[in-house]
Write a protein that holds these residues in place. Structure first.
Motif, PDB file in Angstrom:
ATOM      1  N   THR A  52       0.827  -1.200   0.000  1.00  0.00           N
ATOM      2  CA  THR A  52       0.000   0.000   0.000  1.00  0.00           C
ATOM      3  C   THR A  52       0.866   1.257   0.000  1.00  0.00           C
ATOM      4  N   THR A  54       1.201   3.146   2.385  1.00  0.00           N
ATOM      5  CA  THR A  54       1.845   3.246   3.702  1.00  0.00           C
ATOM      6  C   THR A  54       2.747   2.047   3.976  1.00  0.00           C
ATOM      7  N   ASP A  55       3.101   1.333   2.899  1.00  0.00           N
ATOM      8  CA  ASP A  55       4.045   0.214   2.963  1.00  0.00           C
ATOM      9  C   ASP A  55       3.528  -1.007   3.723  1.00  0.00           C
ATOM     10  N   ASN A  56       2.224  -1.124   3.851  1.00  0.00           N
ATOM     11  CA  ASN A  56       1.672  -2.382   4.357  1.00  0.00           C
ATOM     12  C   ASN A  56       1.723  -3.402   3.229  1.00  0.00           C
ATOM     13  N   THR A  57       2.150  -4.611   3.556  1.00  0.00           N
ATOM     14  CA  THR A  57       2.320  -5.643   2.533  1.00  0.00           C
ATOM     15  C   THR A  57       1.405  -6.832   2.794  1.00  0.00           C
ATOM     16  N   ASN A  58       1.125  -7.541   1.707  1.00  0.00           N
ATOM     17  CA  ASN A  58       0.289  -8.723   1.783  1.00  0.00           C
ATOM     18  C   ASN A  58       0.821  -9.733   0.775  1.00  0.00           C
TER      19      ASN A  58
END
Length: 117
Positions: A52, A54-58
Motif C-alpha cells: 500500500t 503506507t508500505d503495508n504488505t500482503n
C-alpha cells in the motif's frame, strides 16, 4: 494514461532468485497501491503480493518467506524479490497499480518467469 513497464523475468533454476521491477509513469494522482499477480495457462490470475501507500504488505501463502515486495515512491517503482524459486512459481507475472482515491487500476504487459532445471 498510466503506463507500467516490467522487467526482470527470465529462466532460473530451482532454488535460484530473480528480481522483478515495475516502473509506473503517466497521469498518477494521489496515493497508490501496487502489486504483483501471476497467471499460468488455463488458470485465473492470482495475487502474489501487494504493497500500500503506507508500505503495508500482503502475500499469498505460497510465497510467504520467499518473496519480498518493496517500492520506491520517488520513482513510482515496485519490486518483487523472489528467492528459493520453485517450478510452481513459473508464470507470467503482471504488475498492477491502483489509484486509491479513484479506484482506477492499470496493468503491465507481463513478464515471464520460468523456473526449471
Amino acid at each position: 494514461q498510466v503506463q507500467l513497464v516490467e522487467s526482470g523475468g527470465g529462466l532460473v533454476q530451482p532454488g535460484g532468485s530473480l528480481r522483478l521491477s515495475c516502473a509506473a509513469s503517466g497521469s498518477i494522482f494521489g496515493p497508490i497501491a501496487m502489486g504483483w499477480y501471476r497467471q499460468t495457462s488455463g488458470k485465473q490470475r492470482e495475487l502474489v503480493a501487494t504493497i500500500t501507500d503506507t508500505d503495508n504488505t500482503n502475500y499469498v501463502d505460497s510465497v510467504k518467506g520467499r518473496f519480498t515486495i518493496s517500492r520506491d515512491n520517488a520513482k513510482n517503482t515496485v519490486y518483487l524479490q523472489m528467492n528459493s524459486l520453485e517450478p510452481e512459481d513459473t508464470a507470467v507475472y503482471y504488475c498492477n497499480l491502483l489509484q486509491i482515491l479513484t479506484r482506477f487500476t492499470a496493468w503491465g504487459q507481463g513478464t515471464l518467469v520460468t523456473v526449471s532445471s
